[in-house]
Design an enzyme around this catalytic site. Structure first.
Site, PDB file in Angstrom:
ATOM      1  N   ARG A   1      -0.847   4.919  -1.066  1.00  0.00           N
ATOM      2  CA  ARG A   1      -1.806   5.997  -0.798  1.00  0.00           C
ATOM      3  C   ARG A   1      -2.527   5.837   0.533  1.00  0.00           C
ATOM      4  O   ARG A   1      -2.694   6.817   1.273  1.00  0.00           O
ATOM      5  CB  ARG A   1      -2.829   6.002  -1.939  1.00  0.00           C
ATOM      6  CG  ARG A   1      -3.757   7.179  -1.948  1.00  0.00           C
ATOM      7  CD  ARG A   1      -4.877   6.967  -2.969  1.00  0.00           C
ATOM      8  NE  ARG A   1      -4.447   6.451  -4.236  1.00  0.00           N
ATOM      9  CZ  ARG A   1      -4.145   7.192  -5.294  1.00  0.00           C
ATOM     10  NH1 ARG A   1      -4.260   8.497  -5.233  1.00  0.00           N
ATOM     11  NH2 ARG A   1      -3.759   6.626  -6.423  1.00  0.00           N
TER      12      ARG A   1
ATOM     13  N   TYR B   1      -4.791  13.866 -13.651  1.00  0.00           N
ATOM     14  CA  TYR B   1      -5.869  12.863 -13.568  1.00  0.00           C
ATOM     15  C   TYR B   1      -7.231  13.496 -13.324  1.00  0.00           C
ATOM     16  O   TYR B   1      -8.180  12.780 -13.003  1.00  0.00           O
ATOM     17  CB  TYR B   1      -5.618  11.896 -12.389  1.00  0.00           C
ATOM     18  CG  TYR B   1      -4.242  11.334 -12.264  1.00  0.00           C
ATOM     19  CD1 TYR B   1      -3.736  10.470 -13.231  1.00  0.00           C
ATOM     20  CD2 TYR B   1      -3.433  11.637 -11.161  1.00  0.00           C
ATOM     21  CE1 TYR B   1      -2.466   9.931 -13.104  1.00  0.00           C
ATOM     22  CE2 TYR B   1      -2.166  11.108 -11.021  1.00  0.00           C
ATOM     23  CZ  TYR B   1      -1.695  10.256 -12.000  1.00  0.00           C
ATOM     24  OH  TYR B   1      -0.447   9.722 -11.865  1.00  0.00           O
TER      25      TYR B   1
ATOM     26  N   CYS C   1       2.019  28.817 -16.511  1.00  0.00           N
ATOM     27  CA  CYS C   1       1.447  29.220 -17.793  1.00  0.00           C
ATOM     28  C   CYS C   1       0.832  28.041 -18.528  1.00  0.00           C
ATOM     29  O   CYS C   1       1.321  27.622 -19.583  1.00  0.00           O
ATOM     30  CB  CYS C   1       2.512  29.879 -18.631  1.00  0.00           C
ATOM     31  SG  CYS C   1       3.216  31.263 -17.740  1.00  0.00           S
ATOM     32  N   GLU C   2      -0.196  27.477 -17.976  1.00  0.00           N
ATOM     33  CA  GLU C   2      -0.953  26.370 -18.585  1.00  0.00           C
ATOM     34  C   GLU C   2      -2.367  26.448 -18.036  1.00  0.00           C
ATOM     35  O   GLU C   2      -2.552  26.648 -16.830  1.00  0.00           O
ATOM     36  CB  GLU C   2      -0.395  25.006 -18.154  1.00  0.00           C
ATOM     37  CG  GLU C   2       1.008  24.739 -18.595  1.00  0.00           C
ATOM     38  CD  GLU C   2       1.163  23.458 -19.389  1.00  0.00           C
ATOM     39  OE1 GLU C   2       0.144  22.894 -19.843  1.00  0.00           O
ATOM     40  OE2 GLU C   2       2.309  23.061 -19.560  1.00  0.00           O
TER      41      GLU C   2
ATOM     42  N   PRO D   1       0.825  -1.221   0.000  1.00  0.00           N
ATOM     43  CA  PRO D   1       0.000   0.000   0.000  1.00  0.00           C
ATOM     44  C   PRO D   1       0.858   1.270   0.000  1.00  0.00           C
ATOM     45  O   PRO D   1       1.924   1.304   0.620  1.00  0.00           O
ATOM     46  CB  PRO D   1      -0.760  -0.114   1.331  1.00  0.00           C
ATOM     47  CG  PRO D   1       0.177  -0.865   2.221  1.00  0.00           C
ATOM     48  CD  PRO D   1       0.936  -1.813   1.339  1.00  0.00           C
TER      49      PRO D   1
END
Ligand code: LLP
Length: 404
Positions: free
Chosen positions: A271, A311, A338-339, A269
């Site tokens: 997360r 995601y 800058c996106e 595991p």
């Protein structure tokens, strides 16, 4: 990690106070939460007494690995870097497993030299490389073979790994051939069958299906695997779902599956151990009026936390100090990069914010800092661990001068 009156506290320390001293953006972890997560995991799987190897990719900070190791966990690594760091952090080599589709000669040689518990191989070419190195050292090396069970983990497609179109593991047919090959090798020991079907899994069904597939394959392989490595993937609640993966039920299914077998279970595991133990503290630089919403421009950006951009992941954003106001407009929390994908989330009815206010991006302990980058030449944030209400800097803020 919660509010006391109006202030957000991490192990008794006010987020605002942390920020005053250590600036923003900063990753901040709670030791207590990590310990609780590990205890919760242990308790649920108590009956099968597994070896639990923390997936280092979720958070490779050395101080964190050290604490996790002290709490009894091993490590699941996917590169020589992670392997070195796990060992340096005090994790015992006999609790380390090595996964990944592209282990190089050098990486395999290092793992063999260190005598780690298992190398979980993912192809025939890899097995031949392991055998070659083992032969040259006159050793018998413990290997696992990773099966691709062709199961839909019912999670985001980007983090699904157990379907036949994914690059991970080998098909049942290849598994059985490889198992025979390993069994007949003088330099390899077939110790493990491994599998990992994906990440952020919230339903038990795919796991049960996986166990059924494993059962059939093990019968066909006609081999007593000392270990069965079921991988990780246990999903957490990011605040947008109420589903909770029923670990105890999963444990019971595993117990049934183990009947008649003499295998030890390994879990990997990541997360579920560290995800909800980390917060990203950030400051509002500007608030800018948009067409139908206001942009809250933070000093944290997609280079610090890429999960929303990559995601479409949702991380709750909350204020460090609560007030009773309500913004009339939707707030869109964005970073300075800058996106257009440098955006964390859009929130209705957030409390009214002003420039220099501190906000907290929640549940970023896993795949937060580990996926960070220097995009736009931004230094990476510092990392702070709070243990027994004491603040420790466990990773300094990157120095701009070094980057330049
Ligand atoms: N074992 C193997 C072989 C893995 O590939 C992974 C994760 C794990 C264990 C740990 O899975 P966990 O328990 O943390 O779900 N960057 C993505 C997650 C990628 C997971 C990759 N493999 C994200 O931010 O959601």
């Amino acid at each position: 990690m919660n509010y006391k009156k109006k202030n957000y506290l991490i192990e008794g320390i006010r987020a605002n106070q942390i920020v005053k001293k250590y600036k923003t953006p900063s990753y901040c972890y709670s030791y207590k939460r990590i310990r609780e997560n590990i205890n919760f995991f242990k308790k649920n799987f108590q009956k099968i007494n597994p070896l639990t190897c923390f997936a280092v990719k979720a958070n490779p900070n050395r101080a964190i690995l050290k604490e996790i190791g002290k709490l009894g966990m091993g490590a699941d690594v996917v590169s020589i870097g992670e392997l070195m760091k796990a060992i340096k952090s005090g994790i015992k080599v006999n609790k380390i497993v090595f996964s990944g589709v592209g282990k190089t000669f050098k990486e395999i040689e290092y793992a063999i030299n260190k005598k780690i518990l298992l190398i979980n191989a993912e192809s025939k070419s890899e097995i031949i490389t392991i055998e070659k190195i083992a032969r040259s050292k006159n050793r018998k090396v413990n290997v696992g073979i990773r099966l691709n069970p062709n199961i839909d983990a019912k999670t985001l497609k980007q983090i699904s790994t157990g379907k036949k179109e994914n690059k991970f593991g080998v098909s049942e047919k290849n598994f059985l051939n490889l198992a025979n090959y390993v069994k007949s090798s003088k330099n390899l020991n077939l110790k493990c069958l491994s599998v990992h079907i994906g990440s952020q899994i919230l339903e038990i069904k795919p796991y049960i299906k996986m166990l059924n597939v494993l059962d059939k394959v093990i019968k066909k392989a006609n081999h007593n695997f000392e270990y069965i490595d079921l991988g990780g993937g246990f999903g957490i609640n990011y605040g947008n779902n109420n589903i909770k993966l029923n670990l105890r039920k999963y444990s019971e299914s595993i117990k049934k599956f183990l009947k008649g077998k003499e295998s030890k279970i390994i879990f990997e595991p990541g997360r579920s151990i560290i995800g909800n133990a980390g917060a990203l503290l950030s400051k509002v630089i500007y608030i800018k009026e948009g067409f139908k919403k206001d942009f809250v421009i933070l000093d944290a950006a997609m280079n610090d936390l890429i999960r929303p951009a990559l995601y479409n992941a949702n991380h709750r954003i909350i204020p460090a100090i609560k007030n009773n106001s309500k913004s009339k407009k939707i707030y869109e929390f964005v970073g300075p990069i800058c996106e257009s994908t440098d955006k964390f989330s859009s929130v209705k009815n957030f409390q009214r914010l002003k420039e220099n206010d501190i906000i907290i991006i929640c549940d970023v302990g896993a795949y937060g800092m580990s996926l960070s980058s220097n995009y736009n030449l931004r230094p990476k944030p510092c990392e702070i661990l709070i243990k027994n209400s004491k603040i420790q800097i466990i990773n300094k803020r990157q120095n701009l001068r070094d980057l330049i």
